[in-house]
Design an enzyme around this catalytic site. Structure first.
Site, PDB file in Angstrom:
ATOM      1  N   THR A 266       0.867  -1.176   0.000  1.00  0.00           N
ATOM      2  CA  THR A 266       0.000   0.000   0.000  1.00  0.00           C
ATOM      3  C   THR A 266       0.904   1.226   0.000  1.00  0.00           C
ATOM      4  O   THR A 266       1.609   1.471   0.986  1.00  0.00           O
ATOM      5  CB  THR A 266      -0.910   0.023   1.243  1.00  0.00           C
ATOM      6  OG1 THR A 266      -1.626  -1.209   1.306  1.00  0.00           O
ATOM      7  CG2 THR A 266      -1.893   1.180   1.167  1.00  0.00           C
TER       8      THR A 266
ATOM      9  N   LYS B 126      -7.885   1.116  -3.729  1.00  0.00           N
ATOM     10  CA  LYS B 126      -7.555   0.632  -2.380  1.00  0.00           C
ATOM     11  C   LYS B 126      -7.623   1.776  -1.367  1.00  0.00           C
ATOM     12  O   LYS B 126      -8.209   1.651  -0.293  1.00  0.00           O
ATOM     13  CB  LYS B 126      -6.150   0.014  -2.421  1.00  0.00           C
ATOM     14  CG  LYS B 126      -5.426  -0.087  -1.117  1.00  0.00           C
ATOM     15  CD  LYS B 126      -5.783  -1.326  -0.334  1.00  0.00           C
ATOM     16  CE  LYS B 126      -5.108  -1.323   1.033  1.00  0.00           C
ATOM     17  NZ  LYS B 126      -5.552  -2.381   1.881  1.00  0.00           N
TER      18      LYS B 126
ATOM     19  N   LYS C 261      -2.052   4.789   8.372  1.00  0.00           N
ATOM     20  CA  LYS C 261      -1.210   4.890   7.173  1.00  0.00           C
ATOM     21  C   LYS C 261      -2.085   5.028   5.917  1.00  0.00           C
ATOM     22  O   LYS C 261      -1.870   5.914   5.085  1.00  0.00           O
ATOM     23  CB  LYS C 261      -0.337   3.631   7.059  1.00  0.00           C
ATOM     24  CG  LYS C 261       0.431   3.544   5.750  1.00  0.00           C
ATOM     25  CD  LYS C 261       1.034   2.170   5.506  1.00  0.00           C
ATOM     26  CE  LYS C 261       1.418   2.033   4.044  1.00  0.00           C
ATOM     27  NZ  LYS C 261       2.002   0.750   3.695  1.00  0.00           N
TER      28      LYS C 261
HETATM   29  P1  NAD Z   1       5.616  -5.916   7.214  1.00  0.00           P
HETATM   30  O1  NAD Z   1       6.327  -4.734   7.767  1.00  0.00           O
HETATM   31  O2  NAD Z   1       5.299  -7.054   8.121  1.00  0.00           O
HETATM   32  O3  NAD Z   1       6.445  -6.514   5.959  1.00  0.00           O
HETATM   33  C1  NAD Z   1       7.237  -5.741   5.100  1.00  0.00           C
HETATM   34  C2  NAD Z   1       8.573  -6.434   4.959  1.00  0.00           C
HETATM   35  O4  NAD Z   1       9.396  -5.718   4.044  1.00  0.00           O
HETATM   36  C3  NAD Z   1       9.367  -6.498   6.285  1.00  0.00           C
HETATM   37  O5  NAD Z   1       9.601  -7.848   6.623  1.00  0.00           O
HETATM   38  C4  NAD Z   1      10.662  -5.735   5.981  1.00  0.00           C
HETATM   39  O6  NAD Z   1      11.788  -6.288   6.623  1.00  0.00           O
HETATM   40  C5  NAD Z   1      10.739  -5.892   4.477  1.00  0.00           C
HETATM   41  N1  NAD Z   1      11.603  -4.901   3.855  1.00  0.00           N
HETATM   42  C6  NAD Z   1      11.706  -3.576   4.105  1.00  0.00           C
HETATM   43  N2  NAD Z   1      12.643  -3.016   3.303  1.00  0.00           N
HETATM   44  C7  NAD Z   1      13.143  -4.017   2.544  1.00  0.00           C
HETATM   45  C8  NAD Z   1      14.133  -4.064   1.534  1.00  0.00           C
HETATM   46  N3  NAD Z   1      14.800  -2.977   1.169  1.00  0.00           N
HETATM   47  N4  NAD Z   1      14.394  -5.263   0.958  1.00  0.00           N
HETATM   48  C9  NAD Z   1      13.724  -6.369   1.338  1.00  0.00           C
HETATM   49  N5  NAD Z   1      12.768  -6.388   2.283  1.00  0.00           N
HETATM   50  C10 NAD Z   1      12.484  -5.221   2.883  1.00  0.00           C
HETATM   51  O7  NAD Z   1       4.296  -5.354   6.539  1.00  0.00           O
HETATM   52  P2  NAD Z   1       3.021  -6.208   6.082  1.00  0.00           P
HETATM   53  O8  NAD Z   1       1.985  -6.146   7.151  1.00  0.00           O
HETATM   54  O9  NAD Z   1       3.472  -7.521   5.544  1.00  0.00           O
HETATM   55  O10 NAD Z   1       2.484  -5.286   4.892  1.00  0.00           O
HETATM   56  C11 NAD Z   1       3.144  -5.220   3.641  1.00  0.00           C
HETATM   57  C12 NAD Z   1       2.403  -4.228   2.762  1.00  0.00           C
HETATM   58  O11 NAD Z   1       1.050  -4.683   2.564  1.00  0.00           O
HETATM   59  C13 NAD Z   1       2.305  -2.828   3.391  1.00  0.00           C
HETATM   60  O12 NAD Z   1       2.432  -1.876   2.387  1.00  0.00           O
HETATM   61  C14 NAD Z   1       0.920  -2.814   4.007  1.00  0.00           C
HETATM   62  O13 NAD Z   1       0.385  -1.509   4.128  1.00  0.00           O
HETATM   63  C15 NAD Z   1       0.152  -3.668   3.012  1.00  0.00           C
HETATM   64  N6  NAD Z   1      -1.021  -4.327   3.591  1.00  0.00           N
HETATM   65  C16 NAD Z   1      -0.946  -4.904   4.834  1.00  0.00           C
HETATM   66  C17 NAD Z   1      -2.070  -5.516   5.369  1.00  0.00           C
HETATM   67  C18 NAD Z   1      -2.028  -6.160   6.748  1.00  0.00           C
HETATM   68  O14 NAD Z   1      -3.088  -6.492   7.282  1.00  0.00           O
HETATM   69  N7  NAD Z   1      -0.850  -6.385   7.342  1.00  0.00           N
HETATM   70  C19 NAD Z   1      -3.265  -5.552   4.630  1.00  0.00           C
HETATM   71  C20 NAD Z   1      -3.297  -4.988   3.358  1.00  0.00           C
HETATM   72  C21 NAD Z   1      -2.170  -4.370   2.850  1.00  0.00           C
END
Ligand code: NAD
Length: 304
Positions: A96, A171, A246
């Protein structure tokens, strides 16, 4: 079998990538956190130590990263995706992000001969675990058609929304509406309570009347009314205040850029910010009902 690179193995990425493994794809995964790479290896992802190794030979690259700045860096930094993926590779961003980052991603990817589809998701970690996420796809028609096939093992619904950035726009607008719904539901639930109404009796009225909403039916913020509501378990998050904040912040930024006035979205954003300021960002977004409480107490919440 498709060769897929997965960048970002966090709460969503770890669960989503496992469905692609189960569907028979060769998935190479990378995250900056060692422990997450190890955990992904446990469910069949080939964990690698760099973006370059992940994207080498990949037909598809999928991103699941925290914010727009991470997406820009993973794509365009030296040793990023653009430096190492083969021209023609299909890149899907499920993160997102702000609309401007999505527009930038389409432009930069396209100018280098890559195919890019904005592919945000809804459904939370439960949907990721179950493989029932809703995907909202935006991009060139042929690229979106290919992206659709790729995401199917992770999806309950795949919505082909339109051209570049239309997936992420849908979204953000949807989540902005959800936030405003929560605001209305919270004020209504609190007022009903303070006027002495039985919570379940009022819910039953609103549920079949014009006060009904998805938020009300799913997340009514009073314990003992709706089975899955966070109010039943001390407002532990199903959708955290931090993530909700966010998404609404990104939507408000999109509205400002488009010249659209969104006072209700601004209000719920600021209420969520107060939860974050009080160290409650990990709690459920429906804890904003605290903002309506005459004395700051909330039924079902222990105050921490
Ligand atoms: P999260 O923080 O658990 O996962 C993101 C991952 O990206 C982390 O493990 C982090 O270490 C990794 N990362 C950061 N920089 C990096 C890099 N340079 N190289 C490789 N890896 C890197 O977040 P999430 O909850 O898994 O969400 C991921 C995305 O999906 C976000 O944008 C979030 O807004 C979106 N989203 C989340 C949900 C939810 O319920 N968690 C629902 C819909 C959308």
């Amino acid at each position: 079998m498709t060769s897929i690179a997965w960048i970002g193995l966090g709460n969503m990425g770890s669960r989503m990538s496992s469905h692609l493994v189960s569907a028979g794809h060769d998935v190479r995964g990378y995250d900056v956190v060692d422990a997450l790479r190890a955990a992904a290896a446990d469910h069949g992802v080939h964990a690698v130590g760099s973006i370059a190794e992940a994207v080498e030979g990949a037909e598809v690259v999928i991103l699941s990263l925290p914010k727009g700045e991470h997406v820009r860096s993973v794509l365009a930094d030296p040793d990023g995706v653009f430096d190492h993926a083969a021209p023609g590779t299909l890149i899907l961003d499920t993160s997102t992000v702000d609309i401007e980052t999505s527009r930038w991603s389409h432009g930069e990817a396209g100018s280098r001969g890559f195919r890019f589809v904005d592919s945000p998701i809804s459904g939370g970690t439960q949907g990721a675990e179950a493989g029932t996420l809703t995907f909202m796809l935006g991009g060139d028609e042929a690229d979106v058609a290919d992206a659709r096939e790729v995401v199917l093992p992770m999806a309950g619904n795949v919505m082909v929304v339109g051209e570049a950035t239309h997936g992420i726009a849908a979204k953000l607008v949807n989540n902005m509406m959800l936030g405003i719904s929560i605001l209305g539901m919270s004020e209504g639930a609190q007022l009903a309570q303070q006027l002495g109404l039985d919570a379940k009796a009022f819910f039953d009225v609103a549920r079949v009347s014009s006060g009904d909403s998805w938020a009300l039916r799913t997340w009514y913020p009073v314990p003992g009314v709706v089975p899955g509501a966070a109010a039943n378990h001390n407002f532990d998050a199903s959708f955290s205040a931090m993530l909700c904040h966010k998404d609404i912040t990104l939507a408000v930024a999109g509205a400002e850029a488009a010249g659209v006035r969104v006072p209700a979205a601004t209000l719920i954003r600021d209420q969520l910010q107060r939860l974050l300021d009080d160290g409650l960002g990990g709690k459920d977004c429906t804890l904003v009902v605290r903002e309506t409480s005459p004395d700051g107490t909330v039924a079902g919440w222990d105050g921490r």
